[in-house]
Design a protein around this motif. Structure first.
Motif, PDB file in Angstrom:
ATOM      1  N   GLY A  23       8.938 -17.244   6.971  1.00 24.04           N
ATOM      2  CA  GLY A  23       8.057 -16.735   5.935  1.00 24.04           C
ATOM      3  C   GLY A  23       6.555 -17.050   6.064  1.00 24.04           C
ATOM      4  N   LYS A  24       6.440 -18.252   7.024  1.00 23.89           N
ATOM      5  CA  LYS A  24       4.923 -18.977   7.032  1.00 23.89           C
ATOM      6  C   LYS A  24       3.901 -18.261   7.764  1.00 23.89           C
ATOM      7  N   GLN A  25       4.212 -17.696   8.775  1.00 26.38           N
ATOM      8  CA  GLN A  25       3.372 -17.129   9.899  1.00 26.38           C
ATOM      9  C   GLN A  25       3.564 -15.501  10.075  1.00 26.38           C
ATOM     10  N   MET A  26       2.446 -15.122  10.177  1.00 22.16           N
ATOM     11  CA  MET A  26       2.456 -13.443  10.658  1.00 22.16           C
ATOM     12  C   MET A  26       1.811 -13.346  11.983  1.00 22.16           C
ATOM     13  N   LEU A  27       2.617 -12.517  12.649  1.00 20.77           N
ATOM     14  CA  LEU A  27       2.409 -12.075  14.112  1.00 20.77           C
ATOM     15  C   LEU A  27       1.557 -10.662  14.087  1.00 20.77           C
ATOM     16  N   VAL A  28       0.434 -10.437  14.540  1.00 18.41           N
ATOM     17  CA  VAL A  28      -0.319  -9.055  14.634  1.00 18.41           C
ATOM     18  C   VAL A  28      -0.521  -8.738  16.014  1.00 18.41           C
ATOM     19  N   TYR A  29      -0.143  -7.505  16.454  1.00 22.39           N
ATOM     20  CA  TYR A  29      -0.522  -6.907  17.566  1.00 22.39           C
ATOM     21  C   TYR A  29      -2.056  -6.335  17.413  1.00 22.39           C
ATOM     22  N   GLU A  30      -2.971  -6.725  18.055  1.00 18.77           N
ATOM     23  CA  GLU A  30      -4.309  -6.166  17.679  1.00 18.77           C
ATOM     24  C   GLU A  30      -4.764  -5.446  18.925  1.00 18.77           C
ATOM     25  N   VAL A  31      -5.132  -4.157  18.742  1.00 17.04           N
ATOM     26  CA  VAL A  31      -6.116  -3.232  19.559  1.00 17.04           C
ATOM     27  C   VAL A  31      -7.563  -3.194  19.198  1.00 17.04           C
ATOM     28  N   GLY A  81     -20.571  -0.841  20.588  1.00 19.15           N
ATOM     29  CA  GLY A  81     -21.933  -1.186  20.852  1.00 19.15           C
ATOM     30  C   GLY A  81     -22.789  -0.035  20.274  1.00 19.15           C
ATOM     31  N   LEU A  82     -24.187  -0.080  20.747  1.00 23.39           N
ATOM     32  CA  LEU A  82     -25.017   0.729  20.033  1.00 23.39           C
ATOM     33  C   LEU A  82     -24.804   2.234  20.231  1.00 23.39           C
ATOM     34  N   SER A  83     -24.638   2.521  21.514  1.00 23.10           N
ATOM     35  CA  SER A  83     -24.460   4.078  22.075  1.00 23.10           C
ATOM     36  C   SER A  83     -23.170   4.219  22.983  1.00 23.10           C
ATOM     37  N   GLU A  84     -22.280   2.910  22.897  1.00 21.18           N
ATOM     38  CA  GLU A  84     -21.060   3.288  23.543  1.00 21.18           C
ATOM     39  C   GLU A  84     -19.984   2.319  23.143  1.00 21.18           C
ATOM     40  N   TYR A  85     -18.707   2.646  23.094  1.00 17.79           N
ATOM     41  CA  TYR A  85     -17.531   1.641  22.616  1.00 17.79           C
ATOM     42  C   TYR A  85     -17.145   0.895  24.041  1.00 17.79           C
ATOM     43  N   GLN A  86     -16.465   0.152  23.683  1.00 14.15           N
ATOM     44  CA  GLN A  86     -15.618  -0.978  25.120  1.00 14.15           C
ATOM     45  C   GLN A  86     -14.501  -1.139  24.497  1.00 14.15           C
ATOM     46  N   VAL A  87     -13.393  -0.755  25.334  1.00 21.61           N
ATOM     47  CA  VAL A  87     -11.965  -0.890  25.031  1.00 21.61           C
ATOM     48  C   VAL A  87     -11.907  -2.490  25.421  1.00 21.61           C
ATOM     49  N   GLU A  88     -11.389  -3.498  24.553  1.00 21.85           N
ATOM     50  CA  GLU A  88     -11.315  -4.597  24.914  1.00 21.85           C
ATOM     51  C   GLU A  88      -9.663  -5.036  25.133  1.00 21.85           C
ATOM     52  N   PRO A  89      -9.337  -6.212  25.649  1.00 23.69           N
ATOM     53  CA  PRO A  89      -7.920  -6.363  26.063  1.00 23.69           C
ATOM     54  C   PRO A  89      -7.171  -6.594  24.609  1.00 23.69           C
ATOM     55  N   THR A  90      -5.871  -6.101  24.709  1.00 22.57           N
ATOM     56  CA  THR A  90      -5.281  -6.271  23.526  1.00 22.57           C
ATOM     57  C   THR A  90      -4.906  -7.849  23.339  1.00 22.57           C
ATOM     58  N   ARG A  91      -4.340  -8.099  22.058  1.00 26.43           N
ATOM     59  CA  ARG A  91      -4.031  -9.491  21.874  1.00 26.43           C
ATOM     60  C   ARG A  91      -3.066  -9.594  20.859  1.00 26.43           C
ATOM     61  N   PHE A  92      -2.399 -10.801  20.505  1.00 26.72           N
ATOM     62  CA  PHE A  92      -1.550 -10.987  19.480  1.00 26.72           C
ATOM     63  C   PHE A  92      -2.482 -12.188  18.711  1.00 26.72           C
ATOM     64  N   ALA A  93      -2.402 -11.812  17.240  1.00 20.16           N
ATOM     65  CA  ALA A  93      -3.116 -12.709  16.355  1.00 20.16           C
ATOM     66  C   ALA A  93      -2.070 -13.362  15.615  1.00 20.16           C
ATOM     67  N   VAL A  94      -2.286 -14.773  15.108  1.00 19.57           N
ATOM     68  CA  VAL A  94      -1.284 -15.609  14.368  1.00 19.57           C
ATOM     69  C   VAL A  94      -1.913 -15.720  12.897  1.00 19.57           C
ATOM     70  N   PHE A  95      -1.496 -15.433  11.928  1.00 23.76           N
ATOM     71  CA  PHE A  95      -1.918 -15.859  10.688  1.00 23.76           C
ATOM     72  C   PHE A  95      -1.195 -16.529   9.795  1.00 23.76           C
ATOM     73  N   ASP A  96      -1.708 -17.579   9.012  1.00 26.69           N
ATOM     74  CA  ASP A  96      -0.789 -18.321   7.910  1.00 26.69           C
ATOM     75  C   ASP A  96      -0.491 -17.229   6.609  1.00 26.69           C
TER      76      ASP A  96
END
Lengths: 543, 363
Positions: free
Chosen positions: B118-126, B131-146
């Motif tokens: 119950g201590k950690q949360m794993l999140v798949y992030e996209v 940007g001002l006039s464009e978006y840039q797809v970034e690499p996906t990642r896992f994030a760990v939260f307490d």
């Protein structure tokens, strides 16, 4: 580029549909001809004012993205709609319209570039879409019509930005059916922009040439002919007056073959030097006009449709009035042997002798400025087949046909989609029409189809297959009226159906010509396939 | 009532309270609905006992992950950009991770989980760079939260992730987790190191085409085994003729890591998601039908039409009842043996459950 049958996937995995709904945006406005008195110079200023804060100029002063793309007027309307709805752009409607004019004029498509996909601008329902080569069909036309992609021009670098935008705005794309079978983003960010940049590049000889093209003045008197499926042929005249640069007001004097008037007024803006977009009143209907002027300015053709139901509309073809004798239309196009029929020849300078060919005897009832009304007696033994119509110095080959029986009814469209309506989304009707055909011996004893056009038929619907019969789709999906228009039922879960299913249906549309009218001992029946499916949640000007 | 009786009752009260707190845990169903609702349902009583509003849901309620002690439901909300932890007793928000930040929009594509302790949360992030006039797809990642980070949780670690992951499942050993996407990946939670890749798309299932799997309902309770329908075509035994569409069952034991694929039937009905019975060799699958799948041998044992489409299915801890939920606004109770309908529980407000993932908790 080839054409293919437009396959709208109405089945498939419901999850794909679900994800599609998640990705769907809202409706956008059509390009309308609204009063705009400012010219291109003002457009440039407005673009800098309203777009320049985010779209920064490069060293040459070209605004980011905007300078890297070319689109139709509808394409630019959709872009501005997106800026307003997703990026918080605030701008008055008049500024919006001026900007659209400016962008379509300076960053539009040449007539030859837009030509293959005009059906999408004209909102023609149930027509075959274009087919993009290779994987592009799956990568792009899985959600859009291929026409929508073919109506934009960018270089590979900007197509790549477009791919980034897609996944950024609709992150479920790479999870959807048809995408999750591949490393979608890898393809979308490499092969796809390169291929699109090659197929639909920013800089083309066609656009360069069109920008040098002398402006076209469409003012003058025009002869009009057209056909509204389910309603019939119409004809008459259009008086076009120029009211400002690329802006026109028109008076229509038209009537259907049955005599009903279709008079009206239009206010139109011509974008990109040839793209006519009008707002009109025709009879008691509010319509929208999407026409294209020919490069020489002697022809104006396209389609008009109802403001609130683009699926209901008519072909439009206008030719500039001239000095030479000319036949533009003969109505009706088929005369049954052994009958006497009132026939109208539409054209100009129609003086002199009238000849409708073998077995047809014509008597002039009325000679008007743009029409000639005849009473035509067809001999009982007149041979079935096409005739060339001659009036004085004008002639029109195969303009009228003689028939003694109907062998076949082709129902068009042969495959159609209608959509349930409800809530904020109007139903989408499906309009059917028939083309009656008599088959006569042709060259080398091969049967030759003589197209007789629309004849009065009785319309009905039936289940397309055993499943549709079991689910009683006919009872739930909607009804067809006496003019061949299918009117879909309401949307939403229906407790009267198994699984609370929606009122979708898989139907057969049946046109029946009774034995007497068909000249046969039995009725002639024609059929089409109709899928009544769920609502579209976004209704942009280009699908 | 005389004073003596009252006194005796008063003396008894602490004992009663103690008995209540030590009462055996019960099954509860946790589900959500549009626009911002979270419900706690007493399964046996057929009653909605908790009806909570999730702050900042922005009309979107998705994946639900309960804390292992059944006290908190973590819910993906805000169009996949936030995870809210809601106390199932009080309805209070006790955890919040807003994934996006200025200049970067981050969505969690259904996939997150909490470790068994119950201590950690794993999140798949996209993530996407704005940007001002464009978006840039970034690499996906896992994030760990307490999970004890409160209402402004920030990742304590991040590490690279493959694209197109749709489910995260923590391993019972608290050290690794599984990511389901194109294939099945196992990662070390502490280091982010990918330990193993096994086939989903590249499964080893002779005679079958590449399969399709997208059941993003991360249900492994009460067995600790995740089960999902997976679709492919199979070359006919004779070696020629049209390929046959086949429904198979994927099972992943979260304790042992055992991964298995078994054919169930020549596809005759769609199954959106499945759950394993804790008491018999059977699985239950839902969509427009409720299907009972025998696991010995693998076959469709029973199938009944449902009143409407349900995306999700749960089974009671004693294995006697099956609950269909997800889509529209009710939960229907079925006998696990006969698949006969036993009860129907309407959700207050009748919002659409849509893509939420109903869960079974013990509390």
């Amino acid at each position: 580029m080839s054409t293919t049958s437009k396959a709208e996937n109405t089945g498939g995995w419901a999850l794909a549909v679900l994800l599609g709904v998640l990705a769907a945006g809202a409706a956008t406005r059509a390009v309308a001809a609204v009063t705009a008195t400012t010219g291109p110079a003002d457009g440039a200023t407005l673009v800098k004012t309203y777009c320049g804060a985010c779209h920064l100029p490069d060293r040459q002063g070209t605004l980011a993205r905007i300078g890297d793309e070319r689109k139709t007027p509808e394409g630019w309307v959709m872009t501005i709609f997106r800026m307003q709805n997703l990026h918080g752009l605030q701008l008055p409607a008049t500024a919006r319209d001026t900007i659209v004019r400016y962008l379509a004029d300076t960053r539009g498509l040449a007539p030859s570039e837009a030509a293959p996909a005009r059906f999408a601008l004209e909102r023609r329902p149930n027509v075959p879409d274009l087919a993009l080569p290779g994987d592009l069909q799956r990568m792009c036309a899985r959600c859009h019509s291929a026409a929508r992609i073919a109506l934009e021009r960018r270089d590979a670098a900007d197509w790549l930005k477009n791919a980034n935008w897609h996944l950024a705005e609709f992150p479920t794309i790479e999870y959807q059916e048809g995408a999750r079978d591949r490393h979608w983003w890898r393809e979308a960010s490499t092969k796809v922009p390169a291929e699109l940049g090659r197929l639909f590049p920013l800089h083309t000889a066609a656009w360069a040439a069109w920008q040098r093209h002398a402006p076209i003045d469409l003012a003058g008197r025009w002869l009009v002919r057209g056909d509204e499926p389910g309603r019939g042929t119409y004809w008459g005249t259009a008086e076009i007056r120029r009211t400002a640069a690329d802006e026109y007001r028109t008076t229509y004097r038209l009537r259907f073959a049955d005599g009903q008037a279709l008079d009206g007024q239009s206010h139109a803006i011509v974008y990109t030097g040839y793209e006519w977009r009008g707002t009109a009143t025709l009879g008691d209907r509010s319509t929208h006009e999407v026409f294209a002027a020919s490069p020489g300015g002697r022809r104006l053709s396209g389609r008009w449709f109802l403001d609130d139901h683009a699926e209901i509309g008519a072909d439009w073809d206008a030719v500039r009035a001239g000095r030479a004798p000319r036949i533009v239309l003969v109505s009706p196009r088929a005369i049954r042997a052994g009958t006497s029929t009132r026939v109208t020849i539409v054209g100009e300078h129609l003086g002199g002798r009238v000849d409708l060919g073998a077995g047809l005897r014509a008597r002039v009832v009325h000679r008007g400025r743009t029409s000639l009304v005849l009473q035509v007696d067809a001999a009982a033994h007149a041979a079935p087949g096409y005739r060339t119509v001659r009036v004085g110095g004008a002639n029109a080959a195969d303009a009228v046909a003689v028939y003694d029986r109907v062998d076949r009814l082709d129902v068009t469209p042969a495959y159609a989609i209608a959509r349930l309506g409800g809530g904020k989304i109007d139903p989408v009707a499906a309009q059917f029409a028939v083309d009656a055909i008599e088959e006569i011996p042709g060259p080398a004893s091969k049967p030759q189809a003589v197209h007789l056009g629309a004849l009065p038929v009785a319309w009905s619907i039936g289940p397309f297959d055993a499943q549709a019969a079991h689910d009683r789709d006919v009872d739930f999906a909607g009804r067809i009226d006496s003019r061949g228009r299918f009117l879909p039922a309401g949307a939403g879960p229906n407790p009267k159906r198994p699984f609370h299913a929606d009122n979708t249906g898989n139907l057969e549309v049946i046109a029946t010509l009774p034995p007497g009218a068909a000249g046969r001992p039995t009725a002639v029946v024609g059929k089409a396939h109709l899928v009544v499916t769920v609502q579209r949640w976004n209704t942009p000007p280009i699908y | 009532m005389n004073p003596k009786t009252l006194l005796r009752l008063a003396l008894l009260l602490p004992a009663i309270a103690q008995a209540a707190s030590a009462a055996p845990k019960k099954d509860y169903i946790v589900t959500g609905s549009k626009p911002d609702r979270l419900f706690l349902i007493d399964a046996a009583a057929r009653r909605v006992v908790g009806d909570f509003k999730i702050p900042g849901a922005h009309d979107w309620v998705g994946t639900i992950v309960p804390s292992p002690d059944g006290r908190i439901a973590y819910v993906l909300v805000n169009r996949m950009e936030s995870i809210a932890g809601i106390d199932l007793g009080t309805g209070k928000e006790v955890f919040r991770a807003d994934l996006s930040s200025p200049g970067e929009r981050v969505k969690c594509l259904f996939a997150f989980d909490v470790t068994p302790d119950g201590k950690q949360m794993l999140v798949y992030e996209v993530p996407v760079k704005l940007g001002l006039s464009e978006y840039q797809v970034e690499p996906t990642r896992f994030a760990v939260f307490d999970t004890n980070a409160g209402l402004h949780a920030k990742p304590v670690r991040e590490f690279p992730a493959p694209r197109r992951v749709h489910t995260l499942l923590t391993d019972k050993n608290d050290r690794t987790f599984f990511a389901l996407g194109f294939d099945l990946y196992e990662y070390d939670i502490a280091t982010g190191k990918r330990l193993e890749t096994r086939g989903i798309r590249h499964w080893d299932h002779p005679g079958h085409s590449r399969p399709d799997l997208l059941a993003f309902w991360p249900v492994s309770e009460p067995t600790g085994i995740f089960a999902a329908p997976i679709y492919s075509t199979r070359t006919p035994a004779a070696g020629h003729g049209a390929p046959v569409p086949v429904t198979s069952l994927m099972t992943l034991n979260l304790r042992t890591g055992a991964l298995a694929y078994h054919d169930v039937e020549k596809t005759s009905a769609l199954i959106f998601s499945t759950v394993l019975s804790p008491t018999e060799p059977a699985a239950f699958g839902a969509y427009t039908q409720l299907t009972k799948i025998g696991l010995d041998p693998y076959r469709v044992e029973k199938r009944v039409d449902l009143p409407h489409t349900y995306y999700a299915v749960l089974v009671s801890t004693d294995g006697k009842e099956v609950y269909t939920a997800g889509a529209m606004c009710d939960v229907t109770v079925f006998d696990a043996d006969t698949l006969a309908e036993k009860a129907n529980i309407r959700l207050p407000g009748c919002g659409d459950q849509s893509v939420t993932s109903p869960r079974l908790v013990r509390r």
